[in-house]
Enzyme design. Structure first.
Site, mmCIF file in Angstrom:
data_model
loop_
_atom_site.group_PDB
_atom_site.id
_atom_site.type_symbol
_atom_site.label_atom_id
_atom_site.label_comp_id
_atom_site.label_asym_id
_atom_site.label_seq_id
_atom_site.Cartn_x
_atom_site.Cartn_y
_atom_site.Cartn_z
ATOM 1 N N ASP A 32 0.825 -1.217 0.000
ATOM 2 C CA ASP A 32 0.000 0.000 0.000
ATOM 3 C C ASP A 32 0.860 1.269 0.000
ATOM 4 O O ASP A 32 1.986 1.273 0.499
ATOM 5 C CB ASP A 32 -0.913 -0.020 1.247
ATOM 6 C CG ASP A 32 -2.060 0.965 1.127
ATOM 7 O OD1 ASP A 32 -2.364 1.408 0.002
ATOM 8 O OD2 ASP A 32 -2.656 1.296 2.167
ATOM 9 N N ASN A 80 -11.291 -2.049 -5.050
ATOM 10 C CA ASN A 80 -10.509 -1.127 -5.888
ATOM 11 C C ASN A 80 -11.213 -0.755 -7.198
ATOM 12 O O ASN A 80 -10.814 0.200 -7.877
ATOM 13 C CB ASN A 80 -9.104 -1.691 -6.174
ATOM 14 C CG ASN A 80 -8.178 -1.679 -4.971
ATOM 15 O OD1 ASN A 80 -7.318 -2.522 -4.814
ATOM 16 N ND2 ASN A 80 -8.350 -0.682 -4.087
HETATM 17 C C1 IPE Z 1 -5.629 -2.530 -0.072
HETATM 18 O O1 IPE Z 1 -5.253 -1.203 -0.195
HETATM 19 C C2 IPE Z 1 -5.657 -3.185 -1.406
HETATM 20 C C3 IPE Z 1 -4.367 -3.361 -2.069
HETATM 21 C C4 IPE Z 1 -3.197 -3.047 -1.596
HETATM 22 C C5 IPE Z 1 -4.451 -3.973 -3.363
HETATM 23 P P1 IPE Z 1 -6.322 -0.032 -0.349
HETATM 24 O O2 IPE Z 1 -5.533 1.217 -0.493
HETATM 25 O O3 IPE Z 1 -7.276 -0.347 -1.423
HETATM 26 O O4 IPE Z 1 -7.079 -0.090 1.045
HETATM 27 P P2 IPE Z 1 -7.792 1.067 1.862
HETATM 28 O O5 IPE Z 1 -8.767 1.739 0.941
HETATM 29 O O6 IPE Z 1 -6.725 2.010 2.334
HETATM 30 O O7 IPE Z 1 -8.439 0.358 3.007
HETATM 31 C C1 IPE Z 2 -1.774 0.239 -3.313
HETATM 32 O O1 IPE Z 2 -1.488 1.591 -3.333
HETATM 33 C C2 IPE Z 2 -1.995 -0.338 -4.696
HETATM 34 C C3 IPE Z 2 -3.390 -0.671 -5.004
HETATM 35 C C4 IPE Z 2 -4.397 -0.593 -4.183
HETATM 36 C C5 IPE Z 2 -3.645 -1.139 -6.346
HETATM 37 P P1 IPE Z 2 -2.656 2.671 -3.364
HETATM 38 O O2 IPE Z 2 -3.022 2.928 -4.778
HETATM 39 O O3 IPE Z 2 -3.758 2.268 -2.466
HETATM 40 O O4 IPE Z 2 -1.915 3.936 -2.785
HETATM 41 P P2 IPE Z 2 -2.483 4.934 -1.681
HETATM 42 O O5 IPE Z 2 -2.886 4.113 -0.511
HETATM 43 O O6 IPE Z 2 -3.638 5.657 -2.311
HETATM 44 O O7 IPE Z 2 -1.326 5.835 -1.372
HETATM 45 MG MG MG Z 3 -4.063 2.471 -0.487
#
Ligand code: IPE
Ligand code: IPE
Ligand code: MG
Length: 267
Positions: A32, A80
């Protein structure tokens, strides 16, 4: 001492602290922080996703080197899809590109690649390359890399409940036969030992619908580092922290030379 030498020394000091007998067999990672990493640099979120790919390669190599056997990474959650369509499409194309570019090396490294999640909504070109990658690597047995795509822990549990309900209504099983073992056998991770360690980067302290069943007794390590800045050094820190934990599984810490009779509970 040059900066390079200081970094090497810090790395060597850290790797010496690892107990090779206590390396987790299965590590799960919520990768993340890609978007925030890019935003901090004034770049579009897509740059963060792209930069995260080389980090996964580095962590995969590091896990193998340590003797870990399974890595399960969260690449795209069922939630997502709520992101802007441009970002979703970018990620889908990135998955295709990365698979195309990396599959040969993955295979040469004797890594088995498995995708976990409902792949139905993805475009045909991605599904095609996923199926061919899984089929190419299916007999590899050095290491297992599980990539969770369109994965949600609740959805997985509902799927298992449905399968068991169907088997029960067709008479294949009796409702009284439903137990943890049977439940496990219907999970997308069936046959794979539960992760001993969950790492989440970017400082968020939540599970975000990841492996809800399987993480029941995993140790959780939260790193404040954003995924594109995560590296082998930070990974070793997570392993060392894990090795300092006392895993009790609901029991009590076993202290040397203390019998039940000696304890505070004896009258
Ligand atoms: C979890 O991260 C999903 C992945 C890393 C693929 P998110 O960024 O989607 O989760 P939240 O929204 O912070 O809970
Ligand atoms: C994790 O990084 C990757 C996916 C969920 C695909 P994020 O895209 O959630 O990055 P942040 O949390 O918005 O910084
Ligand atoms: Mg994230």
């Amino acid at each position: 001492m040059s900066l390079g030498k200081i970094i090497d020394k810090k790395y060597n000091d850290l790797s010496r602290r690892i107990d090779m007998q206590k390396v987790p067999e299965h590590i799960a990672i919520i990768m993340d922080g890609n978007g925030r990493w890019a935003a901090k640099k004034g770049l579009p979120r897509s740059f963060g996703h792209k930069s995260g790919v080389s980090v996964l390669k580095e962590i995969l190599k590091a896990s193998k080197k340590l003797g870990c056997k399974v890595l399960t990474v969260y690449a795209f959650s069922t939630e997502n899809w709520t992101r802007p369509i441009e970002e979703v499409n970018y990620l889908i194309n990135l998955f295709c590109e990365v698979l195309k570019n990396e599959i040969e090396e993955i295979h040469q490294e004797s890594i088995k690649l498995k995708f976990i999640g409902d792949l139905t909504p993805f475009p045909e070109n991605l599904k095609k390359i996923i199926y061919s990658s899984e089929s190419l690597t299916k007999n590899n047995n050095t290491f297992l890399l599980n990539v969770c795509l369109n994965y949600g822990g609740r959805q997985e549990i509902v799927k298992v409940a449905k399968e068991l309900a169907l088997k029960s209504s067709s008479g294949e099983i009796k409702p009284s036969e439903v137990n943890e073992e049977l439940f496990n056998s219907e999970l997308l991770t069936q046959g794979i030992k539960d992760p001993e360690l969950l790492i989440r980067t970017s400082g968020e302290k939540r599970i975000s619908n990841f492996l809800l069943w399987q993480l029941a007794y995993s140790e959780i390590y939260i790193s404040d580092v954003l995924w594109p800045d995560f590296n082998e050094f930070e990974f070793l820190k997570a392993i060392i922290d894990y090795q300092s934990r006392n895993r009790r599984f609901g029991g009590i810490e076993s202290l040397p030379n203390e019998s039940f009779e000696d304890s505070q509970y004896s009258s």
